[in-house]
Design a protein around this motif. Structure first.
Motif, PDB file in Angstrom:
ATOM      1  N   ILE A 130     -20.174 -37.896-105.551  1.00  0.00           N
ATOM      2  CA  ILE A 130     -20.862 -37.480-106.779  1.00  0.00           C
ATOM      3  C   ILE A 130     -21.392 -36.058-106.646  1.00  0.00           C
ATOM      4  CG2 ILE A 130     -22.910 -37.918-108.205  1.00  0.00           C
ATOM      5  CD1 ILE A 130     -22.497 -40.927-107.600  1.00  0.00           C
ATOM      6  N   SER A 131     -21.937 -35.734-105.477  1.00  0.00           N
ATOM      7  CA  SER A 131     -22.483 -34.388-105.246  1.00  0.00           C
ATOM      8  C   SER A 131     -21.391 -33.330-105.268  1.00  0.00           C
ATOM      9  CB  SER A 131     -23.216 -34.350-103.901  1.00  0.00           C
ATOM     10  OG  SER A 131     -24.341 -35.201-103.929  1.00  0.00           O
ATOM     11  N   ALA A 132     -20.220 -33.653-104.732  1.00  0.00           N
ATOM     12  CA  ALA A 132     -19.105 -32.704-104.739  1.00  0.00           C
ATOM     13  C   ALA A 132     -18.638 -32.422-106.160  1.00  0.00           C
ATOM     14  CB  ALA A 132     -17.950 -33.240-103.895  1.00  0.00           C
ATOM     15  N   VAL A 133     -18.499 -33.482-106.945  1.00  0.00           N
ATOM     16  CA  VAL A 133     -18.064 -33.310-108.343  1.00  0.00           C
ATOM     17  C   VAL A 133     -19.117 -32.537-109.130  1.00  0.00           C
ATOM     18  CG1 VAL A 133     -17.442 -34.516-110.477  1.00  0.00           C
ATOM     19  CG2 VAL A 133     -16.649 -35.394-108.274  1.00  0.00           C
ATOM     20  N   MET A 170     -14.604 -42.851 -95.162  1.00  0.00           N
ATOM     21  CA  MET A 170     -15.323 -44.108 -95.044  1.00  0.00           C
ATOM     22  C   MET A 170     -15.375 -44.832 -96.387  1.00  0.00           C
ATOM     23  SD  MET A 170     -18.422 -42.614 -92.684  1.00  0.00           S
ATOM     24  CE  MET A 170     -19.221 -44.200 -92.417  1.00  0.00           C
ATOM     25  N   LYS A 171     -15.826 -46.078 -96.349  1.00  0.00           N
ATOM     26  CA  LYS A 171     -15.904 -46.899 -97.563  1.00  0.00           C
ATOM     27  C   LYS A 171     -17.011 -46.406 -98.477  1.00  0.00           C
ATOM     28  CE  LYS A 171     -17.954 -50.885 -97.513  1.00  0.00           C
ATOM     29  NZ  LYS A 171     -18.385 -52.266 -97.255  1.00  0.00           N
ATOM     30  N   ASN A 172     -16.749 -46.412 -99.789  1.00  0.00           N
ATOM     31  CA  ASN A 172     -17.800 -46.143-100.773  1.00  0.00           C
ATOM     32  C   ASN A 172     -17.857 -47.295-101.759  1.00  0.00           C
ATOM     33  OD1 ASN A 172     -16.375 -45.452-103.469  1.00  0.00           O
ATOM     34  ND2 ASN A 172     -15.277 -44.166-101.995  1.00  0.00           N
ATOM     35  N   ASP A 173     -18.964 -47.407-102.482  1.00  0.00           N
ATOM     36  CA  ASP A 173     -19.098 -48.517-103.431  1.00  0.00           C
ATOM     37  C   ASP A 173     -19.110 -48.025-104.879  1.00  0.00           C
ATOM     38  OD1 ASP A 173     -21.571 -47.359-103.720  1.00  0.00           O
ATOM     39  OD2 ASP A 173     -22.734 -49.180-103.328  1.00  0.00           O
ATOM     40  N   GLY A 174     -18.442 -46.881-105.098  1.00  0.00           N
ATOM     41  CA  GLY A 174     -18.419 -46.299-106.440  1.00  0.00           C
ATOM     42  C   GLY A 174     -17.534 -47.057-107.412  1.00  0.00           C
ATOM     43  N   ASN A 175     -17.729 -46.755-108.701  1.00  0.00           N
ATOM     44  CA  ASN A 175     -16.911 -47.371-109.751  1.00  0.00           C
ATOM     45  C   ASN A 175     -15.535 -46.723-109.785  1.00  0.00           C
ATOM     46  OD1 ASN A 175     -17.257 -44.895-111.072  1.00  0.00           O
ATOM     47  ND2 ASN A 175     -18.927 -45.644-112.333  1.00  0.00           N
ATOM     48  N   ILE A 176     -14.727 -47.082-110.760  1.00  0.00           N
ATOM     49  CA  ILE A 176     -13.342 -46.604-110.822  1.00  0.00           C
ATOM     50  C   ILE A 176     -13.282 -45.079-110.948  1.00  0.00           C
ATOM     51  CG2 ILE A 176     -13.220 -46.978-113.336  1.00  0.00           C
ATOM     52  CD1 ILE A 176     -10.335 -47.312-110.749  1.00  0.00           C
ATOM     53  N   ILE A 177     -14.242 -44.489-111.661  1.00  0.00           N
ATOM     54  CA  ILE A 177     -14.259 -43.031-111.825  1.00  0.00           C
ATOM     55  C   ILE A 177     -14.524 -42.358-110.481  1.00  0.00           C
ATOM     56  CG2 ILE A 177     -15.465 -41.095-112.913  1.00  0.00           C
ATOM     57  CD1 ILE A 177     -15.966 -42.930-115.325  1.00  0.00           C
ATOM     58  N   VAL A 178     -15.474 -42.917-109.725  1.00  0.00           N
ATOM     59  CA  VAL A 178     -15.773 -42.374-108.391  1.00  0.00           C
ATOM     60  C   VAL A 178     -14.548 -42.507-107.492  1.00  0.00           C
ATOM     61  CG1 VAL A 178     -17.163 -42.701-106.300  1.00  0.00           C
ATOM     62  CG2 VAL A 178     -18.258 -42.746-108.543  1.00  0.00           C
ATOM     63  N   LYS A 179     -13.845 -43.625-107.595  1.00  0.00           N
ATOM     64  CA  LYS A 179     -12.641 -43.837-106.783  1.00  0.00           C
ATOM     65  C   LYS A 179     -11.574 -42.781-107.107  1.00  0.00           C
ATOM     66  CE  LYS A 179     -14.086 -47.869-105.071  1.00  0.00           C
ATOM     67  NZ  LYS A 179     -14.549 -47.992-103.673  1.00  0.00           N
ATOM     68  N   ILE A 180     -11.443 -42.456-108.389  1.00  0.00           N
ATOM     69  CA  ILE A 180     -10.463 -41.438-108.801  1.00  0.00           C
ATOM     70  C   ILE A 180     -10.846 -40.076-108.229  1.00  0.00           C
ATOM     71  CG2 ILE A 180      -9.562 -40.135-110.779  1.00  0.00           C
ATOM     72  CD1 ILE A 180      -9.782 -42.806-112.379  1.00  0.00           C
ATOM     73  N   PHE A 181     -12.133 -39.715-108.370  1.00  0.00           N
ATOM     74  CA  PHE A 181     -12.600 -38.443-107.818  1.00  0.00           C
ATOM     75  C   PHE A 181     -12.444 -38.416-106.306  1.00  0.00           C
ATOM     76  CE2 PHE A 181     -15.334 -37.804-111.750  1.00  0.00           C
ATOM     77  CZ  PHE A 181     -14.569 -36.738-112.203  1.00  0.00           C
ATOM     78  N   SER A 182     -12.649 -39.559-105.673  1.00  0.00           N
ATOM     79  CA  SER A 182     -12.499 -39.656-104.229  1.00  0.00           C
ATOM     80  C   SER A 182     -11.075 -39.277-103.811  1.00  0.00           C
ATOM     81  CB  SER A 182     -12.827 -41.076-103.751  1.00  0.00           C
ATOM     82  OG  SER A 182     -12.581 -41.223-102.372  1.00  0.00           O
ATOM     83  N   ARG A 183     -10.094 -39.778-104.540  1.00  0.00           N
ATOM     84  CA  ARG A 183      -8.692 -39.473-104.232  1.00  0.00           C
ATOM     85  C   ARG A 183      -8.378 -37.998-104.494  1.00  0.00           C
ATOM     86  NH1 ARG A 183      -5.393 -43.716-103.275  1.00  0.00           N
ATOM     87  NH2 ARG A 183      -3.534 -42.531-103.872  1.00  0.00           N
TER      88      ARG A 183
END
Length: 202
Positions: A130-133, A170-183
């Protein structure tokens, strides 16, 4: 008919559940600030916990992390005990050129606390994403008079941050939007991040 009074909820988090309590405060945007908490003066004095005067913003976050090192129980309530007025002239309303660096510095303290206490890091890893975005979207090219190449360089610096890179593995517990940003961050899709900056997604 009179409106029903709000239901006052109180929950205590102890020992191993303390991390869950901190996560709940964070998710409710209630962790960073000082004015919504009651502290034990004895703990502050005994451990010489102080606000870092070298930090112009985010010093309350660091103070709370330092304080939480020395406690084993918190109580969270939804009862309104303090009235806080938010204006447009405070520090939080000013443009912060170093917002990403500040956030990462505080998150590193946060992560160290969780590692020391053995708490689940999933939500902390989400906060790095979230901080990166947020760091990318809040770069204001007009205020900083940045060319496209300069903007790209700033975004590359964020995406290549070592602490962010650790959290992405590492594992995160974000929602689908966070998962997309993660990728997007994991695969370092810089042009995609430039597009996100233009959209100003918050």
């Amino acid at each position: 008919m009179k409106d029903n009074p709000p239901i006052i909820c109180k929950k205590i988090y102890e020992e191993n559940d303390l991390g869950k309590g901190i996560d709940i405060l964070h998710k409710g945007k209630a962790f960073n600030i000082l004015w919504n908490k009651i502290y034990k003066t004895e703990i502050i004095k005994k451990n010489n916990i102080r606000l870092d005067v070298q930090i112009w913003r985010g010093e309350d976050y660091k103070f709370n992390i330092d304080y939480f090192k020395y406690i084993n129980k918190i109580m969270i309530t939804n009862e309104s005990l303090y009235n806080y007025c938010i204006g447009n002239s405070g520090l939080t309303s000013k443009y912060d050129y170093k917002e990403f660096e500040r956030r990462i510095s505080n998150l590193n303290h946060h992560r160290d606390l969780y590692l020391e206490k053995g708490f689940d890091l999933s939500y902390v890893n989400t906060l790095y994403i979230i901080s990166a975005v947020a760091g990318v979207t809040k770069i204001d090219s007009k205020k900083e008079n940045l060319s496209r190449q300069q903007l790209k360089k700033r975004i590359i610096e964020i995406v290549n941050n070592e602490d962010l890179d650790k959290s992405l593995k590492m594992k995160n517990d974000g929602n689908i939007i966070v998962k997309i940003f993660s990728r997007i961050l994991k695969h370092k899709l810089i042009n995609c991040m430039i597009f996100i900056n233009k959209l100003k997604i918050k």
